[in-house]
Design a protein around this motif. Structure first.
Motif: not given
Ligand SMILES: Nc1nc2c(c(=O)[nH]1)N[C@H]1C(S)=C(S)[C@@H](COP(=O)(O)OP(=O)(O)OC[C@H]3O[C@@H](n4cnc5c(=O)[nH]c(N)nc54)[C@H](O)[C@@H]3O)O[C@H]1N2
Ligand SMILES: Nc1nc2c(c(=O)[nH]1)N[C@H]1C(S)=C(S)[C@@H](COP(=O)(O)OP(=O)(O)OC[C@H]3O[C@@H](n4cnc5c(=O)[nH]c(N)nc54)[C@H](O)[C@@H]3O)O[C@H]1N2
Ligand code: SF4
Ligand SMILES: [Mo]
Length: 775
Positions: A39-48, A83-97
């Motif tokens: 859910a967090g990382m998507g299949p490609a990042r999860a696999w990697k 869980k720890a990996i998903g928490w760090e590697a989720e491709p979600l960024r805090i935008p400048s706004s």
């Protein structure tokens, strides 16, 4: 003085309570793991990431310090690692706004859960004095602010430099070098709140503050005693090692006030039988001890061992070992003779028969391992208690032989390595000498402040700048409100972090957040992919290299941040080639190999597939680098905490879905608690005696000598099969209740597992919005 209510969390209105589980880590875990990761990382990042974690050419799981087995499986991680990996590697960024939209005041009203959900920090941000907002700044501007504040201090001791245990060896070594070159030993770390008591007790008695076993010793052991530790949640892959030991014939004893799921039964997700079947019953004996009763238990077992030797001389003690390798035996034996069984029974809440059984198991076993974690280290008598573990093991030579030894199980994945690299406010003279010689400067000699004393320094105004390499000091330390007021008094607070937490919302007059790369990410310097190194809880050092592209172009590695900060602050004050070390981490390791014993030829040996294991005198050759040159029996006067009538003793623990101050979800599946964390688990008998009903809401007041009324309001009572007289709440929410002054003797570790509390009916349960929280 009553204190105001503290921000809690978002969803307690939905809290549900079910039955605690007996079994850990089987099918329910796998089915929880994959959705999490996907859910967090998507299949490609999860696999990697999941195919690389804990593999020989991959990265080290950033969660706990549990070691890797010699043979790796394709999936060498547990649910909580994922869980720890998903928490760090989720491709979600805090935008400048985000920074314009969210004032500091609004961030402060948010829960750790919400803060952690906002995504990765991807640009440096600065809060000016008097402003209520962070704004994005350039790295150069950020480092200039740090240089200005640090160089404007009257004395380097007016700054303190915290480290959390995820930092790599390379970054840690450079950080302590920078701090000492700046002129202070103020290097507090999370270990001060964690295994400091272990380091002190083992350092004094056997000369080395680290586990005296290697991974393979578990399977060679006859008896493994697990004290004050919840491996099913906090070191889940340890259950695999325990299962293997069990199949090889070991018995397992668990000592804990709570019947933690993983201690009782284990379903191995790597085995088909584990998915379907009953799993392995792990503990042969479960001693449901009272909080802080372990010192009495250990003394009582040692006394029984001595009595057995008296009854059958020459058959029980390892006399040859004691005579050759130990000092202090006579005094120790004499003191135990005076131990009163009735005191033991009161302190432990156990029966004599239960203690007899443990003593018999101990006497029958040729090879005994004792492991422990926070259930032993976070009490007033923690150091003495751990010394009693050493006493017991020494009686039968259970150290420095296969399958035997004391084994503290460390928390953060590189907390042990950070210490080895010099992150400690009181590194010994030989280390400072070697460091000064290697880099051509004179390190400060005055010991620095630890975590508790850093907070006191900020509170009293003697510390004006806080720099933190990772972590969440303000929410990890005890006495949250005191800690927050202290940090607010500083001129500058700097957090080097991957994600938002409360320490970014509670700041000094000026504040910086500097975004760092995590373990999962590729670290390119000088055009070349770098790797870093870590040390696990059994002293094995190995490489770690991430697989994912960095989350943002501006995000820097910890090594880059530390070296650039050093350049900005120190200029050419010390002759250190910061830029050269930043370009090539081999050159950092070359320096480490000259300064830190055991790291000779570091760059060559670290390239071996498995890395290498650090030398350990007691484990390797029964050499004990103590004051007497021998392993030391110690005499520790038994002191029991008396809980006044109508009060309970409170411990603060981790839920299954959290990592320290990070909340992954609001659930604690194994304990049957879901969608909420504001609970107080109490034995049904105690609830009846105190006149409270299961499910009622209470305000919890802690009773300390200083007369301050620390209170946590609106906890839901949960009838729970814990030891009598012992209550349990979650860390960090309950840290408001732990007085800053209440620490372990000898280690200054907050005594966050023995807080005397009083319950009062809650005026009304307070949730989310009503508590000032916006989900
Ligand atoms: N998933 C997950 N993994 C983690 C962490 C995390 O937060 N989440 N944190 C990491 C860190 S930094 C650390 S230090 C470790 C912590 O690992 P643990 O020490 O296992 O974690 P705690 O939740 O503090 O649990 C303490 C255990 O000791 C028991 N206990 C408390 N007081 C006593 C006592 O007086 N006597 C006895 N015998 N038992 C007692 C409690 O009931 C509980 O089972 O885990 C590491 N791994
Ligand atoms: N009451 C009570 N208090 C306790 C405890 C307890 O049992 N009870 N346990 C104590 C223990 S054992 C410990 S170890 C401390 C933990 O204290 P800390 O180590 O200070 O706290 P953490 O929650 O582990 O820190 C999490 C933060 O680290 C940052 N981070 C994560 N990964 C990285 C990384 O790779 N690099 C950088 N630079 N930052 C990163 C993120 O911003 C994240 O929010 O708390 C202690 N406090
Ligand atoms: S046991 Fe610890 S190090 Fe191993 S995968 Fe699980 S969380 Fe990560
Ligand atoms: Mo820890």
């Amino acid at each position: 003085m009553a204190r105001k209510k503290h921000p809690l969390q978002d969803t307690d209105a939905e809290l549900t309570v079910g039955r605690p589980k007996r079994s850990a880590a089987g099918l329910p875990s796998l089915s929880e793991t994959l959705p999490h990761a996907l859910a967090g990382m998507g299949p490609a990042r999860a696999w990697k990431t999941l195919t690389a974690v804990n593999q020989k050419d991959g990265f080290d799981c950033m969660s706990c310090a549990w070691p890797d087995p010699p043979e790796r499986k394709a999936a060498e991680f547990c649910e909580n690692g994922a869980k720890a990996i998903g928490w760090e590697a989720e491709p979600l960024r805090i935008p400048s706004s985000f920074w314009a939209e969210n004032s500091l005041a609004s961030l402060e009203s948010r829960s750790e859960y919400w803060l952690g959900q906002q995504g990765r920090l991807v640009e440096p941000v600065f809060k000016a004095a008097g402003s209520d907002h962070y704004v994005p700044v350039s790295w150069d501007e950020a480092f200039n602010v740090i240089a200005q504040e640090l160089n404007g201090l009257d004395h380097p001791d007016q700054a303190t430099f915290y480290t959390s245990g995820r930092t790599s060896n390379e970054a840690a070594f450079l950080y302590q070098l920078f701090v000492r070159a700046f002129g202070t030993n103020n290097l507090p770390d999370c270990s001060n709140m964690c295994h400091e008591s272990t380091g002190v007790a083992m350092g004094e008695t056997i000369g080395v503050g680290k586990s005296a076993i290697t991974y393979t010793d578990f399977a060679k052991s006859d008896l493994i005693i697990i004290m004050g530790q919840n491996p099913g949640t906090c070191h889940p892959r340890m259950l695999t090692a325990l299962e293997e030991a069990k199949h090889a014939g070991a018995s397992i004893v668990a000592v804990n006030p709570l019947p933690e799921a993983g201690l009782i039964n284990f379903r191995n997700p790597q085995k088909p039988r584990g998915l379907m079947g009953r799993g392995t019953d792990l503990a042969d004996q479960f001693l449901q001890i009272r909080l802080a009763g372990d010192m009495a238990l250990l003394q009582a077992v040692s006394k029984r061992v001595l009595d057995a030797e008296r009854a059958a001389p020459g058959t029980v003690l390892d006399r040859a070992f004691i005579d050759r390798h130990c000092s202090g035996f006579v005094g120790f034996a004499a003191q135990l003779a005076a131990l009163r069984e009735e005191d033991v029974l009161v302190a432990t809440g156990l029966t004599s028969a239960e203690i007899d059984e443990l003593a018999q198991r101990y006497i029958r076993a040729e090879r005994v391992i004792i492991t422990w974690a926070m259930g032993l280290t976070q009490h007033k008598k923690a150091v003495a208690t751990i010394k009693e573990i050493i006493n017991l093991l020494l009686l039968r030579g259970n150290i420095g032989k296969p399958g035997a030894g004391p084994s503290p199980i460390r928390g953060h994945s590189n907390v042990q390595g950070d210490r080895t690299m010099g992150i400690w406010e009181k590194m010994p003279a030989w280390f400072l000498d070697a460091l000064g010689e290697e880099f051509g400067f004179e390190p400060p000699r005055k010991p620095g402040v630890d975590s508790v004393d850093s907070i006191k320094g900020m509170r009293d105004g003697s510390i004006r700048v806080l720099v933190a390499l990772g972590g969440n000091l303000v929410h990890a330390i005890s006495d949250t409100e005191v800690a927050e007021d202290a940090v607010r008094k500083t001129r500058l607070s700097v957090q080097i972090s991957t994600k938002l937490n409360r320490s970014h919302a509670v700041t000094g007059e000026r504040a910086l957040i500097l975004p760092a790369l995590g373990r999962t990410e590729i670290d390119v310097q000088g055009g070349v992919e770098q790797f870093v190194t870590v040390e696990d809880t059994v002293c094995a050092v190995h490489r770690s290299a991430g697989r994912l592209a960095p989350i943002g172009e501006q995000v820097l590695s910890e090594v880059a941040i530390v070296t650039r900060m050093a350049e900005a602050v120190l200029g050419d004050k010390v002759p250190v080639d910061w830029a050269g070390m930043r370009r090539d981490y081999d050159s950092v390791r070359e320096h480490i190999s000259h300064v830190v014993p055991g790291f000779e030829n570091f760059n060559t040996r670290i390239r071996a597939v498995d890395g290498f294991v650090l030398p350990h005198g007691p484990r390797d050759s029964r050499t004990f680098p103590t004051a007497t040159g021998k392993a030391m029996f110690t005499v520790n006067a038994l002191e029991t905490i008396t809980v006044p009538q109508g009060r309970l003793m409170l411990q603060t623990v981790r839920a299954h879905d959290q990592f320290n101050t990070t909340t992954y979800t609001m659930n604690d599946r194994y304990r049957g608690i879901k969608k909420g964390r504001m609970v107080l688990m109490v034995n049904p008998g105690d609830l009846a005696e105190l006149g409270f009903a299961d499910g009622a809401y209470v305000d919890v007041h802690s009773e300390a000598d200083d007369g301050v009324d620390r209170v946590l309001r609106g906890l839901r009572l949960v009838a729970y099969p814990s030891a009598r007289g012992c209550a349990t709440a979650y860390y960090p929410e309950a840290n408001v209740l732990v007085p800053l002054e209440s620490t372990a003797e000898g280690s200054n570790t907050p005594a966050s597992k023995s807080v005397i509390i009083r319950l009062e009916p809650a005026a009304a349960p307070v949730f989310g919005a009503a508590a000032g929280l916006r989900p």
